[in-house]
Design an enzyme around this catalytic site. Structure first.
Site, PDB file in Angstrom:
ATOM      1  N   GLN A 193       8.516   2.316  26.700  1.00 30.32           N
ATOM      2  CA  GLN A 193       8.824   1.956  27.721  1.00 30.32           C
ATOM      3  C   GLN A 193       8.660   2.972  28.484  1.00 30.32           C
ATOM      4  OE1 GLN A 193       7.098  -1.421  28.408  1.00 30.32           O
ATOM      5  NE2 GLN A 193       7.975  -2.060  29.651  1.00 30.32           N
ATOM      6  N   LYS A 221       4.778  -7.107  23.934  1.00 32.92           N
ATOM      7  CA  LYS A 221       3.889  -6.304  23.272  1.00 32.92           C
ATOM      8  C   LYS A 221       3.635  -6.340  22.177  1.00 32.92           C
ATOM      9  CE  LYS A 221       4.047  -3.254  27.382  1.00 32.92           C
ATOM     10  NZ  LYS A 221       4.172  -2.297  27.943  1.00 32.92           N
ATOM     11  N   ASP A 275      -0.981   4.360  26.651  1.00 35.09           N
ATOM     12  CA  ASP A 275      -0.674   4.028  28.541  1.00 35.09           C
ATOM     13  C   ASP A 275      -1.595   4.664  29.338  1.00 35.09           C
ATOM     14  OD1 ASP A 275       1.000   1.902  28.642  1.00 35.09           O
ATOM     15  OD2 ASP A 275       2.955   3.366  28.422  1.00 35.09           O
TER      16      ASP A 275
HETATM   17  N1  GUN Z   1       6.590  -0.356  32.930  1.00 29.91           N
HETATM   18  C1  GUN Z   1       5.878  -1.057  33.337  1.00 29.91           C
HETATM   19  N2  GUN Z   1       4.901  -1.110  33.252  1.00 29.91           N
HETATM   20  C2  GUN Z   1       4.845  -0.605  32.436  1.00 29.91           C
HETATM   21  C3  GUN Z   1       3.391  -0.152  31.097  1.00 29.91           C
HETATM   22  O1  GUN Z   1       2.395  -0.890  31.639  1.00 29.91           O
HETATM   23  N3  GUN Z   1       4.462   0.646  30.361  1.00 29.91           N
HETATM   24  C4  GUN Z   1       4.856   1.836  30.131  1.00 29.91           C
HETATM   25  N4  GUN Z   1       5.386   2.341  28.972  1.00 29.91           N
HETATM   26  N5  GUN Z   1       5.864   0.987  30.585  1.00 29.91           N
HETATM   27  C5  GUN Z   1       5.400  -0.013  31.338  1.00 29.91           C
END
Ligand code: GUN
Length: 283
Positions: A97, A53, A120
């Protein structure tokens, strides 16, 4: 028949090109979109996702901040950092995350993020807005899937959709988005009886369970569109999805591969949401 491949890398490159044009327009006004990512703990998969990311932000000409905390960090430290990022006008998106270590109240952490910076789309306010059909931020993975269906010209109105998996991150928001496009949506999960009965009815099948190759060709309606959200590893360490690609591609009409399918689109839509958040500060 061999299924048409819906190429997430190619679509990502196209969408990222469009985002770069918008980012350049913002840069001309002196604004660089900035995403802050918080990682708690040492889960190797989460570390890879966060690294990808952050790298994608840099490549797209966006700024990123990364805070990494030890698995036993006092949650108060993370809450204090979120408050700081909420108040920082140069930060447009904040992402924590998931999953978080067990001593964290994950819901409280997501609620602590300013809804205007919740790229998100996991804050309760944003979940509610999506459910009401008026989303502020669309969760990145389902958003990416919608872009893939659109680019592949998959008819949505009246389509029978079966989603396998009921997570807050994928299954539930995916259902809301497809419902908004007038699909008939069924959500299956670990307690569903006769999973194959449901999946065989699907014009569009979305697999988001996190179990390697659990959807096999015999569970798919001939000609269906199969979207594989899973990212798993085979016992030999090879990356694979929730769908058994080899048998599925002989039955499906169109299918997303793993790797190179939904994964890159998830990151692309995170960039889109961050850019959108930065643009909104101008309105
Ligand atoms: N863990 C797995 N997928 C995601 C996501 O799309 N966003 C976040 N913050 N954590 C994750």
């Amino acid at each position: 028949m061999t299924a048409r491949i819906i190429d997430g890398n190619a679509l990502s490159a196209e969408v990222r090109g469009q985002l770069a044009t918008r980012a350049a327009a913002l840069a001309a006004k002196g604004i660089t979109p900035c995403l802050a990512v918080i990682l708690v703990g040492e889960d190797p998969a989460s570390a890879v996702y966060v690294r990808n990311k952050v790298a994608a932000c840099e490549k797209a000409g966006m700024r990123s901040l990364r805070d990494v905390y030890a698995p036993d960090v006092d949650p108060a430290v993370v809450f204090a950092r979120i408050a700081e990022l909420n108040a920082d006008p140069t930060v447009h998106g904040i992402l924590v995350q998931l999953p978080l270590p067990r001593h964290f109240d994950s819901e409280a952490v997501l609620e602590a993020i300013s809804p205007e910076k919740d790229v998100d789309g996991f804050h309760a306010e944003n979940v509610g807005a999506l459910m009401q059909g008026n989303p502020r931020f669309i969760p990145c993975t389902p958003y990416g899937v919608m872009k893939m269906l659109e680019s592949a010209n998959v008819p949505l109105k009246g389509a029978e959709v079966v989603i396998v998996g009921r997570s807050n991150i994928v299954g539930k928001p995916m259902a809301m988005l497809l419902l908004a496009q007038s699909c008939t949506v069924t959500i299956c999960h670990s307690q569903s009886k006769d999973l194959a009965f449901h999946t065989r009815r699907a014009d569009i099948l979305v697999a988001a369970v996190g179990r390697a190759k659990m959807i096999t060709g015999d569970m798919i309606k001939p000609g269906a569109t199969v979207i594989d959200v899973g990212i798993n590893r085979t016992p030999e360490g090879k990356l694979c999805g929730d769908v058994d690609f080899e048998t599925a591609k002989e039955v499906a009409g169109a299918i997303t591969p793993v790797p190179g399918g939904v994964g890159p689109m998830t990151i692309t839509m995170l960039l889109a949401n961050t850019l959108e958040a930065a643009e909104r500060t101008q309105k």
